[in-house]
Design a protein around this motif. Structure first.
Motif, PDB file in Angstrom:
ATOM      1  N   ALA A 153     -13.271   1.471 -11.540  1.00  0.00           N
ATOM      2  CA  ALA A 153     -14.679   1.853 -11.580  1.00  0.00           C
ATOM      3  C   ALA A 153     -15.509   0.791 -10.886  1.00  0.00           C
ATOM      4  CB  ALA A 153     -15.118   1.999 -13.044  1.00  0.00           C
ATOM      5  N   GLY A 154     -16.336   1.208  -9.948  1.00  0.00           N
ATOM      6  CA  GLY A 154     -17.195   0.256  -9.267  1.00  0.00           C
ATOM      7  C   GLY A 154     -16.475  -0.611  -8.244  1.00  0.00           C
ATOM      8  N   ALA A 155     -15.261  -0.251  -7.882  1.00  0.00           N
ATOM      9  CA  ALA A 155     -14.529  -1.074  -6.911  1.00  0.00           C
ATOM     10  C   ALA A 155     -15.001  -0.777  -5.496  1.00  0.00           C
ATOM     11  CB  ALA A 155     -13.032  -0.801  -7.038  1.00  0.00           C
ATOM     12  N   ASP A 156     -14.875  -1.764  -4.636  1.00  0.00           N
ATOM     13  CA  ASP A 156     -15.295  -1.637  -3.242  1.00  0.00           C
ATOM     14  C   ASP A 156     -14.088  -1.152  -2.446  1.00  0.00           C
ATOM     15  OD1 ASP A 156     -16.848  -3.973  -0.867  1.00  0.00           O
ATOM     16  OD2 ASP A 156     -16.230  -1.884  -0.702  1.00  0.00           O
ATOM     17  N   THR A 157     -14.008   0.169  -2.250  1.00  0.00           N
ATOM     18  CA  THR A 157     -12.828   0.721  -1.589  1.00  0.00           C
ATOM     19  C   THR A 157     -12.732   0.277  -0.137  1.00  0.00           C
ATOM     20  OG1 THR A 157     -13.236   2.649  -2.974  1.00  0.00           O
ATOM     21  CG2 THR A 157     -11.541   2.859  -1.320  1.00  0.00           C
ATOM     22  N   ALA A 158     -13.884   0.074   0.497  1.00  0.00           N
ATOM     23  CA  ALA A 158     -13.848  -0.347   1.897  1.00  0.00           C
ATOM     24  C   ALA A 158     -13.235  -1.739   2.034  1.00  0.00           C
ATOM     25  CB  ALA A 158     -15.263  -0.332   2.474  1.00  0.00           C
ATOM     26  N   LEU A 159     -13.624  -2.643   1.132  1.00  0.00           N
ATOM     27  CA  LEU A 159     -13.015  -3.976   1.170  1.00  0.00           C
ATOM     28  C   LEU A 159     -11.536  -3.881   0.844  1.00  0.00           C
ATOM     29  CD1 LEU A 159     -13.301  -7.016   1.415  1.00  0.00           C
ATOM     30  CD2 LEU A 159     -13.888  -7.110  -1.003  1.00  0.00           C
ATOM     31  N   GLY A 160     -11.206  -2.970  -0.081  1.00  0.00           N
ATOM     32  CA  GLY A 160      -9.801  -2.765  -0.402  1.00  0.00           C
ATOM     33  C   GLY A 160      -9.017  -2.324   0.820  1.00  0.00           C
ATOM     34  N   GLU A 161      -9.634  -1.476   1.649  1.00  0.00           N
ATOM     35  CA  GLU A 161      -8.968  -1.028   2.865  1.00  0.00           C
ATOM     36  C   GLU A 161      -8.754  -2.198   3.808  1.00  0.00           C
ATOM     37  OE1 GLU A 161     -10.500  -0.555   6.103  1.00  0.00           O
ATOM     38  OE2 GLU A 161      -8.653   0.254   6.952  1.00  0.00           O
ATOM     39  N   GLU A 162      -9.761  -3.079   3.942  1.00  0.00           N
ATOM     40  CA  GLU A 162      -9.600  -4.249   4.824  1.00  0.00           C
ATOM     41  C   GLU A 162      -8.460  -5.134   4.347  1.00  0.00           C
ATOM     42  OE1 GLU A 162     -14.134  -5.391   5.843  1.00  0.00           O
ATOM     43  OE2 GLU A 162     -12.600  -6.884   6.307  1.00  0.00           O
ATOM     44  N   LEU A 163      -8.448  -5.415   3.052  1.00  0.00           N
ATOM     45  CA  LEU A 163      -7.408  -6.289   2.516  1.00  0.00           C
ATOM     46  C   LEU A 163      -6.041  -5.642   2.622  1.00  0.00           C
ATOM     47  CD1 LEU A 163      -9.375  -7.477  -0.605  1.00  0.00           C
ATOM     48  CD2 LEU A 163      -8.610  -8.932   1.258  1.00  0.00           C
ATOM     49  N   PHE A 164      -5.979  -4.339   2.343  1.00  0.00           N
ATOM     50  CA  PHE A 164      -4.705  -3.638   2.432  1.00  0.00           C
ATOM     51  C   PHE A 164      -4.183  -3.665   3.853  1.00  0.00           C
ATOM     52  CE2 PHE A 164      -1.656  -0.738   0.645  1.00  0.00           C
ATOM     53  CZ  PHE A 164      -1.238   0.015   1.721  1.00  0.00           C
ATOM     54  N   SER A 165      -5.068  -3.405   4.835  1.00  0.00           N
ATOM     55  CA  SER A 165      -4.618  -3.381   6.226  1.00  0.00           C
ATOM     56  C   SER A 165      -4.133  -4.742   6.676  1.00  0.00           C
ATOM     57  CB  SER A 165      -5.763  -2.929   7.135  1.00  0.00           C
ATOM     58  OG  SER A 165      -6.205  -1.660   6.758  1.00  0.00           O
ATOM     59  N   ALA A 166      -4.757  -5.809   6.172  1.00  0.00           N
ATOM     60  CA  ALA A 166      -4.365  -7.137   6.637  1.00  0.00           C
ATOM     61  C   ALA A 166      -3.112  -7.644   5.950  1.00  0.00           C
ATOM     62  CB  ALA A 166      -5.512  -8.123   6.389  1.00  0.00           C
ATOM     63  N   ASN A 167      -2.929  -7.345   4.658  1.00  0.00           N
ATOM     64  CA  ASN A 167      -1.854  -7.970   3.896  1.00  0.00           C
ATOM     65  C   ASN A 167      -0.745  -7.036   3.462  1.00  0.00           C
ATOM     66  OD1 ASN A 167      -3.096 -10.628   3.719  1.00  0.00           O
ATOM     67  ND2 ASN A 167      -4.616  -9.629   2.425  1.00  0.00           N
ATOM     68  N   CYS A 168      -0.993  -5.740   3.428  1.00  0.00           N
ATOM     69  CA  CYS A 168      -0.024  -4.831   2.837  1.00  0.00           C
ATOM     70  C   CYS A 168       0.516  -3.800   3.824  1.00  0.00           C
ATOM     71  CB  CYS A 168      -0.637  -4.069   1.658  1.00  0.00           C
ATOM     72  SG  CYS A 168      -1.755  -5.034   0.653  1.00  0.00           S
ATOM     73  N   ALA A 169      -0.328  -3.443   4.809  1.00  0.00           N
ATOM     74  CA  ALA A 169       0.020  -2.287   5.626  1.00  0.00           C
ATOM     75  C   ALA A 169       1.231  -2.537   6.503  1.00  0.00           C
ATOM     76  CB  ALA A 169      -1.177  -1.886   6.490  1.00  0.00           C
ATOM     77  N   GLN A 170       1.500  -3.782   6.858  1.00  0.00           N
ATOM     78  CA  GLN A 170       2.624  -4.009   7.762  1.00  0.00           C
ATOM     79  C   GLN A 170       3.952  -3.694   7.088  1.00  0.00           C
ATOM     80  OE1 GLN A 170       0.507  -6.389   6.867  1.00  0.00           O
ATOM     81  NE2 GLN A 170       1.593  -8.040   5.835  1.00  0.00           N
ATOM     82  N   CYS A 171       4.011  -3.752   5.776  1.00  0.00           N
ATOM     83  CA  CYS A 171       5.240  -3.372   5.088  1.00  0.00           C
ATOM     84  C   CYS A 171       5.155  -1.958   4.514  1.00  0.00           C
ATOM     85  CB  CYS A 171       5.548  -4.342   3.947  1.00  0.00           C
ATOM     86  SG  CYS A 171       5.890  -6.016   4.473  1.00  0.00           S
ATOM     87  N   HIS A 172       4.016  -1.652   3.907  1.00  0.00           N
ATOM     88  CA  HIS A 172       3.909  -0.391   3.169  1.00  0.00           C
ATOM     89  C   HIS A 172       3.319   0.734   3.990  1.00  0.00           C
ATOM     90  CE1 HIS A 172       5.163  -1.668  -0.833  1.00  0.00           C
ATOM     91  NE2 HIS A 172       4.527  -2.799  -0.636  1.00  0.00           N
TER      92      HIS A 172
END
Lengths: 378, 272
Positions: B142-161
């Motif tokens: 609730a109240g999370a910043d999904t756009a920032l989550g997308e930035e962080l996911f793309s930088a740290n998680c997307a290369q594997c997942h």
């Protein structure tokens, strides 16, 4: 099959029927030579090849009229079906709303676009396929299966015309005074000369040469390492769990995409004893050393030394850094040396240290150019 | 039936049989491939009886590989300091107890109920501390910043997942699993503890708020409808290229063969 050969006169070896893609085994008679034969009339035979035109007129209707009538009905059905789905295409365009101000409550734009695309695409595909199918069946079953050769004549004009043109051209040349008046001829050439030189000048203007910009990034002594996304500095205590890895950007350039294409860094934390970076030199450039780490935290450039993709995939258990583009694999525990793949050199290591407040900062810029390798690097 | 018999020996019958075989194999595989889905509630506070029950369970199922004091053996690492979050993640996704020692453990059906998992987690946490199981508020989006989550996911998680969390390949037989089934608690725990080859994203580098943003992005993305209708696995150009080249080009080649094929004229004397 044998009685067929006798009645029609054998024209050659019997070809197999109904094998898809098999070319006919015998040469076809050309239309021009068949005129001399004359005798057989407009018969169509596919036993000896792809239907020869063996004299007389080209047959105007297929041999089996009943079959042709059946196929005609099928073709007509295809075209009527195409008409219906074409009307459906127009109806889908008018009926399916996609604008966000025209949707009902709770309907997402993506869903609406999905429905509209599905309807438009399906109806259009069905229309075109039905038209194509009908056309193919028409040609294959309603049209005579003969090959006709169209005559080709020489393209060259006859000598009279050529001579007349030559004369005309010469007359025109002398009337224009082009040969007789060298002043206008030469000044015309002079006048058009700058326009010919223009492309060279315009192309010369393409972009500045890189100079030494490839050798430097924005990292400088004392510049803080910020966590990408949240743009917060990081201390060694916050990054204390062995096996951690995070994306780092330089302070002051966190939103500068041009700078980040070379300056992004991967920060990795090792257990004591796991990290073993040899002190390596290339020529006179120091390219790796344990002195550039803080508490077993090491910083490597994130830009692959092969073609420049970001090397983000870090495996905690094997200490491998993998580039997704061409699978260059680097051993992060040993100075990011290349253990697989097309990368020609290890990832450059960013020297890091700790500032007065305890945050991790760069000791200096990279000691070698980052990113794709080039000859003049050393 | 006579229609079928008359066409049994045609060349097109071979293609039809192959197509039928492919369809049947695909349907059978789809029916029997396993899936896993785990529900998760928040863990109660540990008590001594929980820890004792957990010790008994641990001795029965985990000690054969991890050692009687969880000190580790040649087959499995020490769990001292691993923390309750790691135990909860590994067991609730079915990765532990591991059936065999291999390149990695894949998720599967859980062997234990949530209550038993919490008891084992409490016991392991009592041995040496470590990250705790996050409560419901910590993983609430609730109240999370999904756009920032997308930035962080793309930088740290997307290369594997993968960019849509559809999973990806790692080196030497390992793979990063798809994130379609993971609960928010499991995602939080995985980031916190860094299971197997996944790096650790402790609270110092990715703060709890940033973790919630990433969870919000993952949860939002996996329920987002695919713009084209069919996701093709959400792995991007690989599956799309496969469909176009094998399916689309194959279809066009077959059509081209049909267009130029020798026509089968019907015989008035009935020689078919």
């Amino acid at each position: 099959m044998s009685d067929k050969e006798e009645t029609e006169g054998s024209e050659g070896p019997v070809a197999p029927r109904r094998v898809i893609g098999t070319p006919p085994p015998t040469p076809r008679l050309l239309g021009s030579t068949a005129v001399a034969e004359g005798g057989h009339g407009g018969q169509v035979s596919d036993e000896t090849g792809r239907g020869e035109h063996i004299g007389g007129e080209i047959p105007t209707h297929p041999v089996d009229e009943a079959h042709a009538k059946r196929v005609e009905k099928i073709v007509a059905a295809c075209f009527i079906f195409a008409f219906i789905s074409g009307c459906g295409f127009i109806a889908a365009y008018v009926g399916f709303e996609v604008g966000s101000n025209r949707l009902g409550a709770g309907d997402s734009v993506v869903d609406a676009a999905l429905r509209s695309n599905l309807a438009l695409g399906t109806s259009l595909a069905v229309t075109l396929i039905a038209l194509g199918l009908g056309a193919l069946l028409w040609v294959r079953h309603l049209m005579p299966d003969v090959e006709v050769v169209e005559e080709r004549h020489e393209l060259r004009s006859d000598p009279k015309d050529r001579q007349a043109f030559e004369q005309y051209f010469k007359e025109g040349a002398s009337n224009s005074q082009f040969v007789k008046r060298p002043l206008v001829r030469r000044t015309l050439m002079l006048g058009t000369l700058p326009l010919l030189a223009a492309p060279v000048v315009l192309l010369r203007d393409l972009g500045p040469l890189p100079g030494t910009s490839l050798r430097h990034t924005v990292w400088s002594p004392g510049r803080r390492l910020l966590v990408f996304g949240t743009d917060t500095p990081i201390t060694s205590a916050e990054f204390s769990v062995p096996g951690s890895a995070i994306t780092i950007v330089p302070e002051g350039y966190a939103d500068d995409a041009d700078a980040l294409t070379k300056a992004t860094v991967t920060l990795i934390k090792f257990r004591p004893g796991e990290l073993d970076i040899p002190t390596t030199m290339t020529g006179s450039t120091l390219i790796g050393t344990m002195n550039w780490t803080v508490d077993n935290i090491v910083a490597y450039s994130r830009i692959c030394t092969h073609v420049g993709c970001p090397v983000g995939l870090y495996e905690q258990t094997t200490h491998h850094l993998l580039c997704p583009c061409h699978q260059s694999t680097f051993n992060a525990a040993k100075g990011a040396e290349v253990i697989f793949g097309p990368a020609p050199r290890p990832l450059p290591q960013l020297p890091i240290t700790v500032d007065a407040q305890g945050y991790l900062v760069a000791k200096s810029d990279f000691t070698q150019p980052v990113g794709p390798s080039f000859w003049e690097r050393g | 039936m006579s229609w079928f018999n008359a066409r049994r020996r045609r060349p097109v019958a071979g293609y039809a049989a192959l197509l039928l075989g492919l369809v049947v194999v695909g349907l059978v595989y789809g029916a029997f491939s396993r899936t896993s889905g785990i529900a998760q509630a928040s863990s109660p506070a540990p008590s001594q009886s929980d820890i004792n029950t957990g010790k008994n369970l641990f001795d029965a199922t985990c000690s054969s590989c991890h050692g009687l004091d969880a000190q580790g053996t040649t087959q499995a690492p020490s769990l001292v300091g691993a923390g309750a979050a790691a135990v909860d993640f590994q067991m609730s996704t079915g990765r532990m107890p591991a059936k065999e020692v291999g390149a990695e453990n894949n998720s599967g059906p859980t062997m234990f109920s949530a209550q038993k998992i919490y008891e084992i987690a409490d016991y392991v946490a009592s041995l040496g501390g470590g990250p705790a199981i996050p409560d419901a508020q910590q993983v609430s989006t609730a109240g999370a910043d999904t756009a920032l989550g997308e930035e962080l996911f793309s930088a740290n998680c997307a290369q594997c997942h993968g960019f849509a969390g559809a999973g990806g390949a790692l080196t030497y037989g390992k793979d990063a699993p798809p994130l379609t089934q993971a609960t928010p608690t499991q995602i939080y725990e995985a980031m916190l503890t860094g299971p197997e080859a996944m790096p650790v994203f402790a609270d110092g580098s990715i703060s709890p708020a940033a973790k919630r943003d990433i969870i919000a992005y993952i949860v939002d993305t996996r329920v987002e409808p695919n713009a084209g209708g069919f996701s093709l696995g959400r792995t991007g150009p690989i599956t799309e290229g496969l469909v176009i080249f094998l399916g689309g080009m194959g279809f066009l080649v077959i059509i081209a063969l049909w267009i130029t094929a020798k026509r089968r004229d019907p015989r008035p004397t009935g020689m078919e």
